[in-house]
Design a protein around this motif. Sequence first.
Motif, PDB file in Angstrom:
ATOM      1  N   LYS A 140      47.970  29.287  47.603  1.00 33.38           N
ATOM      2  CA  LYS A 140      49.402  29.171  47.320  1.00 33.38           C
ATOM      3  C   LYS A 140      49.557  28.759  45.860  1.00 33.38           C
ATOM      4  N   CYS A 141      49.343  29.728  44.973  1.00 31.83           N
ATOM      5  CA  CYS A 141      49.308  29.450  43.542  1.00 31.83           C
ATOM      6  C   CYS A 141      50.713  29.246  42.977  1.00 31.83           C
ATOM      7  N   VAL A 142      50.907  28.134  42.297  1.00 35.48           N
ATOM      8  CA  VAL A 142      52.204  27.806  41.709  1.00 35.48           C
ATOM      9  C   VAL A 142      52.649  28.892  40.735  1.00 35.48           C
ATOM     10  N   ASP A 143      51.721  29.378  39.920  1.00 35.65           N
ATOM     11  CA  ASP A 143      52.064  30.351  38.883  1.00 35.65           C
ATOM     12  C   ASP A 143      51.648  31.768  39.257  1.00 35.65           C
ATOM     13  N   CYS A 144      51.703  32.089  40.528  1.00 38.86           N
ATOM     14  CA  CYS A 144      51.377  33.443  40.985  1.00 38.86           C
ATOM     15  C   CYS A 144      52.324  34.449  40.318  1.00 38.86           C
ATOM     16  N   CYS A 145      51.764  35.388  39.567  1.00 44.47           N
ATOM     17  CA  CYS A 145      52.612  36.335  38.829  1.00 44.47           C
ATOM     18  C   CYS A 145      53.263  37.360  39.745  1.00 44.47           C
ATOM     19  N   ALA A 146      52.838  37.394  41.015  1.00 42.25           N
ATOM     20  CA  ALA A 146      53.442  38.310  41.985  1.00 42.25           C
ATOM     21  C   ALA A 146      54.432  37.599  42.917  1.00 42.25           C
ATOM     22  N   LEU A 147      54.651  36.301  42.692  1.00 38.67           N
ATOM     23  CA  LEU A 147      55.614  35.524  43.486  1.00 38.67           C
ATOM     24  C   LEU A 147      55.274  35.497  44.971  1.00 38.67           C
ATOM     25  N   ILE A 148      54.006  35.669  45.306  1.00 40.63           N
ATOM     26  CA  ILE A 148      53.592  35.747  46.711  1.00 40.63           C
ATOM     27  C   ILE A 148      53.938  34.484  47.509  1.00 40.63           C
ATOM     28  N   PRO A 149      53.687  33.275  46.990  1.00 44.81           N
ATOM     29  CA  PRO A 149      54.049  32.090  47.797  1.00 44.81           C
ATOM     30  C   PRO A 149      55.524  32.045  48.164  1.00 44.81           C
ATOM     31  N   GLN A 150      56.394  32.504  47.257  1.00 43.85           N
ATOM     32  CA  GLN A 150      57.825  32.520  47.577  1.00 43.85           C
ATOM     33  C   GLN A 150      58.125  33.500  48.706  1.00 43.85           C
ATOM     34  N   LEU A 151      57.471  34.647  48.659  1.00 43.79           N
ATOM     35  CA  LEU A 151      57.698  35.657  49.693  1.00 43.79           C
ATOM     36  C   LEU A 151      57.209  35.166  51.046  1.00 43.79           C
ATOM     37  N   ASN A 152      56.070  34.495  51.056  1.00 43.39           N
ATOM     38  CA  ASN A 152      55.489  34.054  52.321  1.00 43.39           C
ATOM     39  C   ASN A 152      56.287  32.945  52.991  1.00 43.39           C
ATOM     40  N   LYS A 153      57.178  32.308  52.254  1.00 39.59           N
ATOM     41  CA  LYS A 153      58.073  31.325  52.873  1.00 39.59           C
ATOM     42  C   LYS A 153      59.193  32.013  53.651  1.00 39.59           C
ATOM     43  N   VAL A 154      59.401  33.284  53.342  1.00 40.94           N
ATOM     44  CA  VAL A 154      60.478  34.057  53.970  1.00 40.94           C
ATOM     45  C   VAL A 154      59.926  35.047  54.998  1.00 40.94           C
ATOM     46  N   LYS A 155      58.917  35.808  54.608  1.00 39.45           N
ATOM     47  CA  LYS A 155      58.353  36.819  55.497  1.00 39.45           C
ATOM     48  C   LYS A 155      57.001  37.273  54.971  1.00 39.45           C
ATOM     49  N   HIS A 156      56.213  37.875  55.847  1.00 37.72           N
ATOM     50  CA  HIS A 156      54.957  38.499  55.457  1.00 37.72           C
ATOM     51  C   HIS A 156      55.134  40.010  55.503  1.00 37.72           C
ATOM     52  N   ILE A 157      54.423  40.697  54.614  1.00 38.21           N
ATOM     53  CA  ILE A 157      54.395  42.153  54.661  1.00 38.21           C
ATOM     54  C   ILE A 157      52.947  42.576  54.856  1.00 38.21           C
ATOM     55  N   ASP A 158      52.644  43.170  55.983  1.00 39.83           N
ATOM     56  CA  ASP A 158      51.303  43.657  56.286  1.00 39.83           C
ATOM     57  C   ASP A 158      51.341  45.162  56.412  1.00 39.83           C
ATOM     58  N   MET A 159      50.400  45.832  55.769  1.00 42.37           N
ATOM     59  CA  MET A 159      50.323  47.283  55.849  1.00 42.37           C
ATOM     60  C   MET A 159      49.379  47.682  56.982  1.00 42.37           C
ATOM     61  N   THR A 160      49.840  48.565  57.852  1.00 40.72           N
ATOM     62  CA  THR A 160      48.968  49.097  58.899  1.00 40.72           C
ATOM     63  C   THR A 160      48.115  50.212  58.303  1.00 40.72           C
ATOM     64  N   PHE A 161      47.101  50.640  59.050  1.00 40.59           N
ATOM     65  CA  PHE A 161      46.280  51.746  58.552  1.00 40.59           C
ATOM     66  C   PHE A 161      47.113  53.019  58.403  1.00 40.59           C
ATOM     67  N   GLU A 162      47.992  53.277  59.375  1.00 40.87           N
ATOM     68  CA  GLU A 162      48.817  54.487  59.302  1.00 40.87           C
ATOM     69  C   GLU A 162      49.757  54.443  58.094  1.00 40.87           C
ATOM     70  N   ASP A 163      50.319  53.251  57.814  1.00 42.88           N
ATOM     71  CA  ASP A 163      51.157  53.092  56.624  1.00 42.88           C
ATOM     72  C   ASP A 163      50.358  53.449  55.370  1.00 42.88           C
ATOM     73  N   PHE A 164      49.166  52.884  55.290  1.00 43.97           N
ATOM     74  CA  PHE A 164      48.312  53.113  54.124  1.00 43.97           C
ATOM     75  C   PHE A 164      47.969  54.587  53.970  1.00 43.97           C
ATOM     76  N   LYS A 165      47.551  55.194  55.064  1.00 43.17           N
ATOM     77  CA  LYS A 165      47.160  56.610  55.038  1.00 43.17           C
ATOM     78  C   LYS A 165      48.337  57.497  54.605  1.00 43.17           C
ATOM     79  N   ASN A 166      49.497  57.268  55.211  1.00 45.28           N
ATOM     80  CA  ASN A 166      50.665  58.092  54.900  1.00 45.28           C
ATOM     81  C   ASN A 166      51.098  57.949  53.446  1.00 45.28           C
ATOM     82  N   GLN A 167      51.081  56.705  52.958  1.00 40.29           N
ATOM     83  CA  GLN A 167      51.515  56.470  51.578  1.00 40.29           C
ATOM     84  C   GLN A 167      50.498  56.997  50.571  1.00 40.29           C
ATOM     85  N   LEU A 168      49.224  56.817  50.857  1.00 45.58           N
ATOM     86  CA  LEU A 168      48.194  57.343  49.954  1.00 45.58           C
ATOM     87  C   LEU A 168      48.205  58.869  49.965  1.00 45.58           C
ATOM     88  N   ASP A 169      48.326  59.471  51.140  1.00 49.18           N
ATOM     89  CA  ASP A 169      48.392  60.936  51.243  1.00 49.18           C
ATOM     90  C   ASP A 169      49.571  61.488  50.451  1.00 49.18           C
TER      91      ASP A 169
END
Length: 318
Positions: free
Chosen positions: A84-113
Amino acid sequence: MQETITKQEISKTFYKRYIEQNATNRLSVDMLKFMWFKEGKFIHPMKKDETLQKYIQEEIEDFNCGRLNLPQVEFCITTKCSLKCVDCCALIPQLNKVKHIDMTFEDFKNQLDSLLMALNSLRTLIILGGEPLINPNLAKMLDYALRQEKISITRLTTNATIIPNDELIEVLNKYNKKIYVFLSNYSANSELSKLSKYEEIKEILHKNNIKFQMVDSWNWLEEKGMSKTAQDDIDTVNKAQNCYRIKCSQILNSKFDICSKALVARELGIIDTNDYIDILNSKNLKEDLIKFFNKPFSDSCKYCILSDKTVKPALQEK
């Protein structure tokens, strides 16, 4: 026969963000592959500039012939992180206080394709998070990505707090000439010594003939987040020219944008801009990508607050 485009006939922004960056990434990948895998030809350090100019001209000719290559793209496969890095340049700790975003394999495959269908090649695919080793589908995602011929090389970025499991090691070893592991070096922060597993991970990777990279030092900058008011275009152009993250195009939730901070700020509702590419619903993804690289900055850049103050890496929230 169609005449070759010259540097003067394309916009300065497109030349800098697309042509030059493609050539630079291609040179880095070629040198890396020869050094680690003995593939391709040796590029003498004294001839790097000469080779770079040759690659620049080839990129111009490629584009003129309708070919589209991407320098690199980051896939954020999870926003969950072991830190939980205070100076995370991606603002990840702030996001994780609200919600998580997890990519499924199908999401990954479809987006990469979808992305690869619009491209002739992708110089570097970067898999990261959050902490990507938290995603249980990581090994399957990598196995799929590493079979794609359009991708020159893949980098898995980890903060070295989680030991890779056997399934992941098997995939990394199987494709060990197409992927390497980047270990984020937070050793300057002694408070993380109990969490970091650098030596154990390096031993496992070395034992399984998996290449890895770890820079000696890593300077972090204070993260000031986003402003509530937008700067004008002139100030934003100057700011974007001094921002290293303008090279860090990332995909999160099927959105392709200029960097992770812009994507997460939008997910948090801090900014309300639509200046991104929906790679699954774009009517002409190739054309949208060309327009993306023709812009000197994203609308989200107008709200971004940059800092030049260095801080200790990976300081943790109390």
